[in-house]
Structures are given as C-alpha cells and as structure tokens.
Design an enzyme around this catalytic site. Structure first.
Site, PDB file in Angstrom:
ATOM      1  N   PRO A 162      43.705  42.579  38.158  1.00 40.17           N
ATOM      2  CA  PRO A 162      42.355  41.583  39.361  1.00 40.17           C
ATOM      3  C   PRO A 162      41.205  41.792  38.493  1.00 40.17           C
ATOM      4  O   PRO A 162      41.062  42.507  38.112  1.00 40.17           O
ATOM      5  CB  PRO A 162      43.368  43.187  40.568  1.00 40.17           C
ATOM      6  N   CYS A 163      41.129  41.092  39.770  1.00 38.81           N
ATOM      7  CA  CYS A 163      39.457  40.989  39.289  1.00 38.81           C
ATOM      8  C   CYS A 163      38.677  41.762  40.095  1.00 38.81           C
ATOM      9  O   CYS A 163      38.834  41.188  42.020  1.00 38.81           O
ATOM     10  CB  CYS A 163      38.568  39.822  39.399  1.00 38.81           C
ATOM     11  N   GLN A 164      37.904  43.339  40.022  1.00 42.95           N
ATOM     12  CA  GLN A 164      37.967  44.095  40.997  1.00 42.95           C
ATOM     13  C   GLN A 164      36.121  44.841  41.058  1.00 42.95           C
ATOM     14  O   GLN A 164      35.597  43.763  40.257  1.00 42.95           O
ATOM     15  CB  GLN A 164      38.651  45.184  41.221  1.00 42.95           C
ATOM     16  N   ASN A 176      42.467  37.549  33.126  1.00 46.73           N
ATOM     17  CA  ASN A 176      42.054  36.905  34.106  1.00 46.73           C
ATOM     18  C   ASN A 176      41.381  36.265  34.945  1.00 46.73           C
ATOM     19  O   ASN A 176      41.547  35.258  34.205  1.00 46.73           O
ATOM     20  CB  ASN A 176      40.726  38.771  34.243  1.00 46.73           C
TER      21      ASN A 176
END
Length: 461
Positions: free
Chosen positions: A95-97, A138
């Site tokens: 995930p992009c966090q 991603n």
C-alpha cells in the site's frame, strides 16, 4: 544464481503467476522455474475469513519458515524475518501509506516508522535477509505523495535502499500503453545490490564520473534510464534530451529527509549512492492492442450480472446531465446508473454556511468494446461511478462484468479466484470478494514481460 522468491503482500499470487508464465489453470500443474520459498498474505480488515491467502494456498500450497511453522497468514509486522527461508528475489505489491518518521531518529539505523506502515516490514526484510534483487509494485501517486511535501515518501524508500547498498530503478507503467487490456498506471521498482555483476556491468556501461553535474554524466545516466536499464530493455521508451534530467542528492539521515525533503520525481529514474536522477518518458510501443471486448465472455452469462431496466435509466437514455440547483431528483431516480455516471449540478452548503454549486462531469455509462478496460478498483461491481458496465455480447443486454472477466482484465487465468482452501475444506469465494481481489491485484502480463530479463540477469550471476 538460483531463482528463489519471497512474495510479500501476495494477494492471490499475481507475481507468482507472472514469473512462471501461468496463463491457465492447467499451467498450475507445471514445474515452476521461479520457486517461491515463502509468501505472506494477511488482510487485517478480514476478521473471520482470509480469502486471498486461502485462494493462494488452494493453487500453490503453503510454505513453512525455517522453524517449520506456517506463518504465511500472520501480520507481516509480527513475523520474525530471520525465520524466512533464504531467497534471491523479493517481490510484492504494497500500500501507499504515510512513511514519515520522527526527526530524532535521523541517524538511527534502527529507526521505526508508525505502526501499521508496511514499508518498514519490507525494509526489515532488506536488512535481515539482504536479497540480491527486489521487484516491487505500488500506485503511481507514490512518486508525488504526500500532497504537502511532494516526493518525500518515495525519497524515504530510496534512502532505505541506499543505506542497505542497493541501486534502484523505477518506472510508472500503464499496461494499456504496452498493448495490454487495462488502463492501469502503477509504479514498479527494481533494486539490486551494488556488489552484483549486474550492478558492475551497468556502472561500466553508463560511465559514471565524479562530477555529477557535467554533460557526460547526464548522457551516461540518461542512457541507463532510456536504453540500458532493466525497465528500458523490457518497456522501451522514446528518446529524451539528457538536459531534461533532474538531479538531486538524498539527505544522509532518513529523519532529516522525512522532515525537509521534497523532489519532483518523474515517471522514470534511478538512484545510485544517494544520487537521484529522473526524467519524464513516453512509451515506444507500436504493437497490437488487447481491448475489453477481447476478454469479455461470448457465451451465456448468469442472470445475476444483468442490471434491471429500472436501475439503468430514470429518464430518456440520451440524457447525460442532471441539474438539481432548482429541483431535486427523487431517491429512486438517484439510484440509477444513468444518474450516477452522468454529469451533475447540486447545491451544497459548506461547514461555514457558504452555499455553492457542486459540479461533476459525465463518464461513459457503457464501456466500449474497442478500448482497454478502465482501471479496476476494489469497488468493482458495486454501485459506483468506477464500476464497469458492458453490453452483453450474446444478448445485447446491459450488465456488470463477470468474475472471470475481471480475472482476464488483470491477466490471471480464467477461474483463478473461484476456489479457496480453508483447512482441509475447499470453499467457493463470494462474488464480491472475487471482484475485490482483482481490483487489488497487479496486471500479471507486465510481470510476464519482465521475467525473461530477470531470468537473464540471475543466470549471469
């Protein structure tokens, strides 16, 4: 070098299918060239079921760690990374966090980001297992996040690779721009240890020089990004003037980077020894194009996929705009696909009491056969503007995508998500979960296209 793989955030096995060119369920029976020694798939939102993990196990079986335990369905943050079997290639879509860290940890090799941020588990694997090669996926917005400090998050990732002795190449790839069946933009990251033969050969070819600002250096690095690098050879791009190359140096401390670093990363680039080079590229592809129509079912489709007429339109099918600035539509009218996908004008009131008119543009209600599918999201199949609606090839009636069509849009074998292995029992995955899995997956075809280059690199080590 052995072709052994560790697959993190494995989902239903997209990287595994791609690396081993699995095109059909029958291909699952063939001996794998790339041998997965361990994988991890745990969905925190699932309290009672783990459908992605169980689908993976149904097809491929499970993997034990060095202690003989099955930890493949354990939160990766809780896994002792030292127990993961040794491997040569780390893969995963994560995930992009928010990757920010505390500035007080600026010089700490043991720095930790916020709990639940999965990049730190990847970094821990890099530190402990030291894989020679890494291939990650991603979302494309990774390069621009966060909005208030553009490029910081990707800079933190690059600095982690730098500190562990890796060179990194990246490319944002839209699958449709290389002939595949979905308009899906994703960031791919390829990293390799600096002491490898491949790294030395790349360094020799591009002729690094001490003065990173001079024209020879710019041309050399541009050659890597445009012609000689991993992505350049697997996904060709048009020529670009080396003067357009952007160059910067990452701060030494990750904490300092987290606090102050910002950089306009482009869709292609390389990081070596803390120096960042990036340039905007365009695909150089002139082959055939797979479309949504090519992957749609041609035979009879179950009735549950068809949309009732009263849910399609609330007025003439030719109407594509609604104006509610004077008269509001009924609840029933709003619960139609025509309203949802059409343009809108609505009166809204802000928190401060200010009234304004909200506007939204139209999108095509029926997806065209002759174009690649739009990006699939995890909400696919729900009552959402992003859900695909198609005209059935056999009957001409309007319906949603079948589960098998969503699989083919992502390049998985038809029927890949139908069954799961729960303990000793085989169970069928619910339709909404099958769509969710595909909205969460990568385009397997892109990994298939990368595999020959990966294999060639490892064969020479």
């Amino acid at each position: 070098m052995e072709k052994t793989v560790c697959e993190l955030f494995a989902g239903v096995g997209g990287f595994r299918c791609g690396l081993n060119h699995i095109n059909s369920l029958e291909d699952m029976q063939k001996e794998e060239v790339w041998k997965t020694v361990w994988f991890s798939q745990w969905e925190p939102a699932e309290k009672k079921t783990q459908y992605a993990h169980d689908c993976y196990v149904y097809h491929f079986g499970t993997c034990l760690d060095k202690d003989g335990n099955d930890t493949t369905n354990v939160d990766i943050e809780e896994v002792d990374k030292a127990t993961i079997p040794d491997f040569t290639l780390l893969v995963g879509g994560f995930p992009c966090q928010d990757y920010s860290v505390a500035s007080s940890l600026a010089t700490s090799k043991g720095l930790e980001g916020k709990k639940g941020i999965l990049w730190w588990s990847i970094r821990e694997v890099l530190e402990i297992k030291k894989p020679p090669f890494v291939l990650l996926e991603n979302v494309d917005r990774l390069l621009k996040s966060p909005a208030k400090q553009r490029g910081r998050d990707f800079g933190i990732m690059l600095a982690c690779f730098r500190d562990e002795g890796y060179t990194v190449e990246w490319r944002v790839i839209n699958a449709a721009e290389y002939g595949y069946q979905q308009r899906r933009r994703r960031t791919f990251i390829f990293a390799y240890k600096n002491e490898l033969k491949y790294a030395k050969e790349i360094e020799r070819q591009i002729n690094y020089v001490a003065d990173f600002g001079d024209e020879l250096h710019r041309r050399s690095v541009a050659k890597l990004i445009l012609n000689e690098g991993f992505f350049a050879k697997t996904f060709p791009v048009d020529p670009v003037d080396s003067k357009k190359l952007k160059i910067d140096k990452l701060p030494d401390g990750i904490g300092e980077l987290s606090e102050t670093f910002s950089f306009p990363f482009e869709n292609s680039g390389v990081m070596k020894d803390g120096m960042v080079y990036t340039v905007k590229t365009a695909p150089d592809y002139h082959g055939s194009q797979i479309t949504l129509g090519d992957v749609m079912d041609t035979g009879a489709v179950e009735e549950k996929y068809f949309i009732p007429e009263e849910r399609l339109y609330y007025t003439s099918p030719n109407v594509t705009h609604s104006d509610e600035t004077h008269t509001c539509l009924s609840k029933e009218e709003r619960q139609t696909w025509q309203y949802l996908k059409g343009a809108k004008k609505l009166r809204r009131t802000a928190a401060n009491g200010h009234e304004y008119v909200f506007t939204e543009g139209p999108i095509a209600m029926i997806d065209a056969y002759d174009k690649p599918a739009r990006t699939m999201l995890t909400s696919e199949g729900g009552f959402s503007r992003t859900t695909h609606i198609v005209k059935d090839k056999q009957t001409g009636r309007i319906r949603l995508l079948t589960a098998e069509e969503t699989e083919r849009i992502q390049g998985f074998p038809t029927g890949h998500t139908k069954w799961c292995k729960v303990g000793e029992e085989t169970v069928e995955m619910p339709l909404n979960k099958r769509r969710f899995m595909m909205g969460n997956a990568l385009v397997v075809d892109l990994v298939k296209q990368m595999e020959p280059m990966l294999a060639s690199i490892l064969d020479k080590e």
